[in-house]
Design an enzyme around this catalytic site. Sequence first.
Site, PDB file in Angstrom:
ATOM      1  N   ASP A 135      -1.534   2.911   4.436  1.00 18.59           N
ATOM      2  CA  ASP A 135      -2.180   2.319   5.612  1.00 18.59           C
ATOM      3  C   ASP A 135      -1.300   2.386   6.857  1.00 18.59           C
ATOM      4  OD1 ASP A 135      -4.419   1.714   4.106  1.00 18.59           O
ATOM      5  OD2 ASP A 135      -3.681  -0.279   3.564  1.00 18.59           O
ATOM      6  N   GLY A 183     -13.677  -1.317   1.921  1.00 15.77           N
ATOM      7  CA  GLY A 183     -13.617  -0.546   0.680  1.00 15.77           C
ATOM      8  C   GLY A 183     -13.038  -1.377  -0.456  1.00 15.77           C
ATOM      9  N   SER A 202      -4.725  -7.577   1.268  1.00 19.34           N
ATOM     10  CA  SER A 202      -4.876  -7.128  -0.131  1.00 19.34           C
ATOM     11  C   SER A 202      -4.746  -8.306  -1.091  1.00 19.34           C
ATOM     12  CB  SER A 202      -3.805  -6.092  -0.474  1.00 19.34           C
ATOM     13  OG  SER A 202      -4.082  -4.877   0.150  1.00 19.34           O
TER      14      SER A 202
HETATM   15  C1  S3P Z   1      -5.839  -1.422  -0.857  1.00 23.52           C
HETATM   16  C2  S3P Z   1      -5.467  -0.201  -1.344  1.00 23.52           C
HETATM   17  C3  S3P Z   1      -5.391   1.004  -0.519  1.00 23.52           C
HETATM   18  C4  S3P Z   1      -5.378   0.688   0.979  1.00 23.52           C
HETATM   19  C5  S3P Z   1      -6.392  -0.358   1.341  1.00 23.52           C
HETATM   20  C6  S3P Z   1      -6.152  -1.638   0.560  1.00 23.52           C
HETATM   21  C7  S3P Z   1      -5.932  -2.546  -1.795  1.00 23.52           C
HETATM   22  O1  S3P Z   1      -6.520   1.807  -0.801  1.00 23.52           O
HETATM   23  O2  S3P Z   1      -5.604   1.843   1.722  1.00 23.52           O
HETATM   24  O3  S3P Z   1      -6.312  -0.655   2.718  1.00 23.52           O
HETATM   25  O4  S3P Z   1      -5.959  -3.701  -1.354  1.00 23.52           O
HETATM   26  O5  S3P Z   1      -5.968  -2.278  -3.013  1.00 23.52           O
HETATM   27  P1  S3P Z   1      -6.468   2.837  -2.033  1.00 23.52           P
HETATM   28  O6  S3P Z   1      -5.924   2.096  -3.159  1.00 23.52           O
HETATM   29  O7  S3P Z   1      -7.862   3.265  -2.331  1.00 23.52           O
HETATM   30  O8  S3P Z   1      -5.618   3.974  -1.544  1.00 23.52           O
END
Ligand code: S3P
Length: 446
Positions: A330, A109, A36
Amino acid sequence: MAGRPGRRGRGGPVTEVRLEAARRVDGEVTVPGDKSISHRALLLGAIACGRSFLGNLSPAADVASTAGCLAACGAWLRLFDDGKWVLDGAGVGRTLRSPEADLDCGNSGTTMRLLSGLLAGHPLEAVLDGDASLRRRPMRRVAVPLELMGAAVEPSPGGTAPLRVRGRFPLRPVVYELPVASAQLKSAVLLAGLAADGPTTVVEPAPSRDHTERLLRLCEVPVAVEGGRITVTPAPLQPFGLRVPGDLSSAAFLLALAATRPGWRVRCPGVTLNPGRTGVLEVLRAMGAQVSVEPGPEAGGVEPVGDVEVRGAPLRAVTIAGDLIPRLIDELPVLAVLATQAEGTTVIRDAAELRAKESDRIALVAAGLRALGAECEEAPDGLAVHGPVRLRAAALDAGGDHRLAMAWAVAACLAADGGVTIIRGAECVAVSYPRFFEDLGGLTTG
Ligand code: S3P
């Protein structure tokens, strides 16, 4: 050898990993840089006004997707032999240009959502696409606020990728209430807010990881937080240096494994202790494991970091719900595996977001746990897992989801029937933790 993988490619890219139960788990693992934080460090370094230096960036395929997309939009970034990244930015609204081809966000994502926010504030046009899993994930949630700010953002008719972004500079500032507690969505709006001609406020329903806010402060951009309201006031981003701390979400698999048996122990030095990430440590403690945390100096003076050690103990069931969910979202697959070893019924609820991750993690975790001999019930927003049970080895599929592949590896180490667990499609661990099976093998004795 128990706990060590036997790998077999099967006439294609799919790798099967075979694991036996571990007799003992003990040791120290330096996990890779946090995924992240790495995404955000690249995105901000790319648009800062000058040269930024990053160390210990995550080797995850997801982070490579972010780097590749930025480069395709004209950002200047280089990886040097010593593992350090150097980025040269020219400022918000100025650095990035239309890419020649569709941007490939791969499985990530975070790449797609955060990059949409950043691109929205540049005068360019781009199409963001990804693999089959990413093409199933909800993207309308980012399109809505970015459109309010004046960008044109069109997902495909199902509200998913490919996502066409026509950005502009400057954008309109907004006050936006997030419909879900999502750090990705929050970050997309904050990044777009950098290109607005006034302060932008995001209102969160529950606290989520605040890496974007912290790294913006490292870039000397004013970010004010009051209750659940986060306000960014646009300012030129100052270049920065950052050594990315270790990824607690990667460490979580190894730490959770250690938690399951008295006498087992795992230590992970230098991992992120961002309060939006440490929910897993609170749950391990509540289940009865011994968790010790030694804080160290903050990374870049903004991100909490420390050494974490977990020692195993008899575990008890817990309820995981409410505001805790975004702080361990996660880690829920591995916590569900852990729940099979705990006395009582562990309940996970308020976690409907799990169905919109790299896979439907509620459905696939429930199916996998049953194959391993556990009893569980699925709910629309979570799972109930009954324990303790003696798990049996099984043939499982990772479903293209890195966190499932690693959760199944933890379960394999716990199988009590002397069998070999097979994890198909295990190569997807490269999405977040390419060396996972090697590191796991180094901790276990069969
Ligand atoms: C993340 C936020 C989370 C997490 C993803 C990484 C990030 O998703 O599940 O693996 O780096 O901001 P969400 O914020 O959509 O829940």
